[in-house]
Write an enzyme that holds these catalytic residues in place. Structure first.
Site, PDB file in Angstrom:
ATOM      1  N   LYS A  39      -8.824  -7.353  -2.917  1.00 57.86           N
ATOM      2  CA  LYS A  39      -7.702  -8.101  -3.494  1.00 57.86           C
ATOM      3  C   LYS A  39      -7.904  -9.608  -3.320  1.00 57.86           C
ATOM      4  O   LYS A  39      -7.630 -10.391  -4.200  1.00 57.86           O
ATOM      5  CB  LYS A  39      -6.416  -7.662  -2.797  1.00 57.86           C
ATOM      6  CG  LYS A  39      -5.352  -7.294  -3.813  1.00 57.86           C
ATOM      7  CD  LYS A  39      -3.964  -7.023  -3.361  1.00 57.86           C
ATOM      8  CE  LYS A  39      -3.671  -6.278  -2.145  1.00 57.86           C
ATOM      9  NZ  LYS A  39      -2.393  -5.757  -1.945  1.00 57.86           N
ATOM     10  N   GLU A 182      -0.016   3.881   8.402  1.00 57.71           N
ATOM     11  CA  GLU A 182      -0.061   3.354   7.032  1.00 57.71           C
ATOM     12  C   GLU A 182       0.448   1.908   7.070  1.00 57.71           C
ATOM     13  O   GLU A 182       1.165   1.520   8.000  1.00 57.71           O
ATOM     14  CB  GLU A 182       0.854   4.176   6.125  1.00 57.71           C
ATOM     15  CG  GLU A 182       0.503   5.648   6.052  1.00 57.71           C
ATOM     16  CD  GLU A 182      -0.871   5.907   5.469  1.00 57.71           C
ATOM     17  OE1 GLU A 182      -1.154   5.452   4.360  1.00 57.71           O
ATOM     18  OE2 GLU A 182      -1.681   6.559   6.146  1.00 57.71           O
ATOM     19  N   LYS A 197       0.326  15.369   2.373  1.00 57.85           N
ATOM     20  CA  LYS A 197      -0.843  16.170   2.774  1.00 57.85           C
ATOM     21  C   LYS A 197      -0.549  17.667   2.601  1.00 57.85           C
ATOM     22  O   LYS A 197      -1.426  18.440   2.190  1.00 57.85           O
ATOM     23  CB  LYS A 197      -1.217  15.850   4.221  1.00 57.85           C
ATOM     24  CG  LYS A 197      -1.846  14.468   4.365  1.00 57.85           C
ATOM     25  CD  LYS A 197      -1.952  14.032   5.818  1.00 57.85           C
ATOM     26  CE  LYS A 197      -2.675  12.693   5.947  1.00 57.85           C
ATOM     27  NZ  LYS A 197      -2.543  12.092   7.289  1.00 57.85           N
TER      28      LYS A 197
END
Ligand code: HSE
Length: 414
Positions: A39, A182, A197
């Protein structure tokens, strides 16, 4: 042998950088990372600057790149990258469980149409080779259940709370600093990551396709020091589990919920960022897979294994999904739970099928009883309410009587 040659790596975060280094330390693989999509340009990175580009099209449109390894954490952007890469005839390896759980059907169709492979072993249980085992070794209809610890961050946090009495917020910070969580840790602690998941596990275990939101989910944010004390007094630990199994009606029950774990369970030995999966098979009975579920190199090892599998043209075949009369998802099911709450929160006891004990004290309240998943949804959405499933009943114990004796001096029998 289909030799893959040039990889376009997209994402150079915890896992992306790990994959970059691991590929360079595995000369036998004979693949080259041609470009790395990121990015932000001009950041100080541990790789030659000329490899990096912020223009992802130069990777996706490069005919010399035969494989895209997608390792970013934005699920929407990841979907576009994966969709376009497959459409341009490239194999894709990804670890993005959220993106896969939400778009799997479309991606499977696309990979078939373009005759490429989409592999994602790293998306479920990090380093544990669960998906390829479900696809290949358990390539039959005899699996009865799959359950286990599939999120490393929540297991890391619960281990710290249970074993070292570390407060929740401090344990969460440590999981973030270790690179397990995360970038939005709500995905971990609210159980969304485990739900995503489990969506993938349902597909590979039973050939069952569901949307993540169809799976009941309650995370660990409500779990208090009192809940941990309750577990400790009874010699139990608390783990966040993802579970799926056949009901008596031969439908699949699936949910994500913290559970009290007895010391003899294999899962009680799964600590910190480790994951553990119990596979229930009709013939082999119970089998257990264990390994690191999060972190740079454990996750990179699964990505590496997928890259290497591409060299022999490996592709998930989803044979279990071919059966048109496959199992359905059970929309409701009764489970035995401990529910605790503080202060003004009200629990509607009429929603329970059976209540074993109720306790009220200065530090909070709890009850234990049996409730349907649909009713549990109604009481469990509040952040102040903690829900923990009672320990798994041994196969020989068929009654609903709780295994744990209640505190007789305080428990009020209902
Ligand atoms: N945040 C995830 C976990 C990373 O803690 O399990 C690995 O999927």
């Amino acid at each position: 042998m289909i030799q893959i040659k040039n990889i376009g790596l997209i994402g150079f975060g915890v896992v992306g950088e790990g994959v970059y280094h691991v590929i360079h330390q595995t000369p036998g693989l004979q693949v080259c990372i041609k470009k790395i999509g990121v990015k932000q340009a001009h950041k100080n990175r541990n790789a030659p600057e000329n490899l990096f580009t912020t223009d992802l099209k130069t990777i996706i449109d490069d005919p010399e790149i035969d494989t895209v390894v997608e390792l970013i954490d934005d699920a929407d952007a990841a979907f576009e990258i994966v969709r376009q890469s497959i459409t341009r005839g490239k194999n894709v390896v990804t670890a993005n469980k959220k993106m896969l759980a939400f778009h799997l059907t479309e991606l499977i169709m696309l990979q078939r149409k373009h005759k490429v492979s989409l592999l994602y072993e790293a998306a479920v249980c990090g380093s544990i080779p669960i998906l390829r085992n479900l696809e290949e070794y358990y390539n039959n209809d005899l699996l009865q259940s799959i359950s286990g610890i599939v999120n490393g961050s929540t297991n890391f946090i619960l281990t710290a709370m249970c074993d070292r009495q570390i407060p929740y917020a401090e344990a969460l910070l440590a999981a973030q600093q270790a690179g397990f969580a995360e970038s939005d840790p709500a995905l971990d602690v609210e159980g969304f990551d485990a739900q995503n998941k489990l969506t993938l596990l349902l597909k590979h275990t039973f050939g069952l396709h569901v949307k993540p939101a169809q799976i009941f989910r309650k995370g660990i944010t409500g779990i208090s020091g009192e809940d941990i004390n309750y577990a400790r007094e009874k010699g139990l630990s608390v783990k966040l589990l993802a579970k799926a199994f056949f009901s008596k009606q031969q439908k699949i029950v699936a949910y994500v919920l913290p559970q009290f774990i007895q010391p003899h369970s294999q899962l009680s030995h799964v600590h910190n960022e480790y994951n553990g999966i119990l596979i229930g098979s009709m013939l082999a009975d119970e089998q257990f897979l264990y390994g690191k579920g999060a972190g740079r190199y454990p996750t990179a090892s699964a990505v590496l294994s997928d890259i290497s599998a591409l060299n022999y043209g490996y592709r998930y075949e989803y044979k279990k999904s071919d059966n048109q009369t496959g199992p359905e998802l059970e929309t409701d099911y009764n489970i035995s739970v401990y529910v605790s709450w503080k202060g003004e929160a009200r629990i509607d006891k009429s929603l329970f099928t059976h209540i074993s004990a109720v306790f009220s004290g200065d530090s909070g309240h709890y009850l234990t009883g049996v409730i349907s998943l649909a009713n549990l949804q109604l009481i469990s959405s509040s952040a102040n309410v903690s829900v923990i499933e009672m320990p798994a009943v041994q196969k020989s114990q068929k009654s609903l009587v709780p295994l744990i004796p209640e505190r007789k001096e305080v428990a009020v029998l209902y």
